[in-house]
Design a protein around this motif. Structure first.
Motif, mmCIF file in Angstrom:
data_model
loop_
_atom_site.group_PDB
_atom_site.id
_atom_site.type_symbol
_atom_site.label_atom_id
_atom_site.label_comp_id
_atom_site.label_asym_id
_atom_site.label_seq_id
_atom_site.Cartn_x
_atom_site.Cartn_y
_atom_site.Cartn_z
ATOM 1 N N LEU A 1 0.761 -1.320 -0.117
ATOM 2 C CA LEU A 1 0.144 -0.081 -0.029
ATOM 3 C C LEU A 1 0.786 1.074 -0.080
ATOM 4 N N GLY A 2 2.214 1.076 -0.355
ATOM 5 C CA GLY A 2 2.942 2.411 0.075
ATOM 6 C C GLY A 2 2.450 3.781 -0.627
ATOM 7 N N GLU A 3 2.114 3.683 -1.932
ATOM 8 C CA GLU A 3 1.654 4.885 -2.357
ATOM 9 C C GLU A 3 0.276 5.722 -1.641
ATOM 10 N N LEU A 4 -0.464 4.541 -1.384
ATOM 11 C CA LEU A 4 -1.815 5.027 -0.668
ATOM 12 C C LEU A 4 -1.445 5.426 0.578
ATOM 13 N N LEU A 5 -0.674 5.132 1.369
ATOM 14 C CA LEU A 5 -0.378 5.454 2.811
ATOM 15 C C LEU A 5 -0.065 7.097 2.957
ATOM 16 N N ALA A 6 -0.639 7.428 4.073
ATOM 17 C CA ALA A 6 -0.527 8.928 4.096
ATOM 18 C C ALA A 6 0.914 9.018 4.917
ATOM 19 N N GLU A 7 1.788 9.875 4.720
ATOM 20 C CA GLU A 7 3.024 10.258 5.335
ATOM 21 C C GLU A 7 2.508 10.505 6.958
ATOM 22 N N ASN A 8 1.630 11.270 6.890
ATOM 23 C CA ASN A 8 1.111 11.897 8.239
ATOM 24 C C ASN A 8 -0.604 11.238 8.462
ATOM 25 N N PRO A 9 -0.809 10.320 9.193
ATOM 26 C CA PRO A 9 -2.065 9.824 9.019
ATOM 27 C C PRO A 9 -3.069 10.871 9.811
ATOM 28 N N ALA B 1 -5.128 11.935 12.537
ATOM 29 C CA ALA B 1 -5.071 11.579 13.899
ATOM 30 C C ALA B 1 -6.547 11.578 14.223
ATOM 31 N N VAL B 2 -7.466 12.654 13.995
ATOM 32 C CA VAL B 2 -8.817 12.678 14.404
ATOM 33 C C VAL B 2 -9.478 11.504 13.893
ATOM 34 N N ALA B 3 -9.275 11.231 12.670
ATOM 35 C CA ALA B 3 -10.199 9.965 12.086
ATOM 36 C C ALA B 3 -9.794 8.819 12.588
ATOM 37 N N ALA B 4 -8.550 8.423 13.112
ATOM 38 C CA ALA B 4 -7.882 7.447 13.667
ATOM 39 C C ALA B 4 -8.666 7.350 15.026
ATOM 40 N N VAL B 5 -8.461 8.522 15.972
ATOM 41 C CA VAL B 5 -9.064 8.363 17.158
ATOM 42 C C VAL B 5 -10.544 8.168 17.015
ATOM 43 N N ALA B 6 -11.281 8.566 16.168
ATOM 44 C CA ALA B 6 -12.680 8.578 15.969
ATOM 45 C C ALA B 6 -12.840 6.867 15.553
ATOM 46 N N PHE B 7 -12.231 6.361 14.862
ATOM 47 C CA PHE B 7 -12.259 4.769 14.451
ATOM 48 C C PHE B 7 -12.126 4.120 15.774
ATOM 49 N N TYR B 8 -11.088 4.426 16.441
ATOM 50 C CA TYR B 8 -11.009 3.453 17.693
ATOM 51 C C TYR B 8 -12.072 3.610 18.780
#
Length: 136
Positions: A35-43, A45-52
């Motif tokens: 997924l290299g090209e699809l991965l964000a360099e800086n994820p 964080a708001v979306a990640a916290v919302a998911f968890y």
């Protein structure tokens, strides 16, 4: 209410450790390669916290709660596993359907991981809550 918050905290800790090890160590090379090209360099964080926050709510409500009500580790295992399969299938199969070049190999690995991680989280949370009277 305090018992419910405690159950949520246990599930959050368990899933956080499992998924952190998975994403940061175990599957990192696979994701970087596939997924290299699809991965964000800086994820995001708001979306990640919302998911968890939402996902742990789902584990607590759909797997741990019924397992404690039935006093059944098997219920935790089955409900957790099914929740993980459904949630991760939603993400991965949608990506496979709509993203050009999304790798099918990642889908299979993710489906297995989501199923196992969620089932383990539900079972461990159930076991901890059964042993701590305030969390029953």
């Amino acid at each position: 209410m305090l018992a419910w918050i405690g159950r949520y905290a246990v599930a959050a800790a368990v899933f956080g450790v499992l998924d952190g090890l998975w994403l940061g160590v175990v599957a990192r090379p696979l994701y970087d390669d596939q997924l290299g090209e699809l991965l964000a360099e800086n994820p995001n964080a708001v979306a990640a916290v919302a998911f968890y926050v939402i996902y742990v709510l789902g584990i607590t409500f759909f797997a741990t709660r019924p397992a404690l009500a039935e006093e059944s580790g098997r219920t935790a295992l089955v409900h957790g596993g099914l929740l993980g399969l459904v949630a991760y299938a939603t993400w991965d199969l949608t990506n496979l359907a709509v993203l050009e070049g999304f790798p099918a190999g990642v889908v299979l690995v993710d489906l297995m991981w989501g199923t196992v991680a969620t089932a383990v989280t539900a079972v461990v949370t159930y076991a901890v809550c059964r042993r701590v009277p305030a969390l029953r």
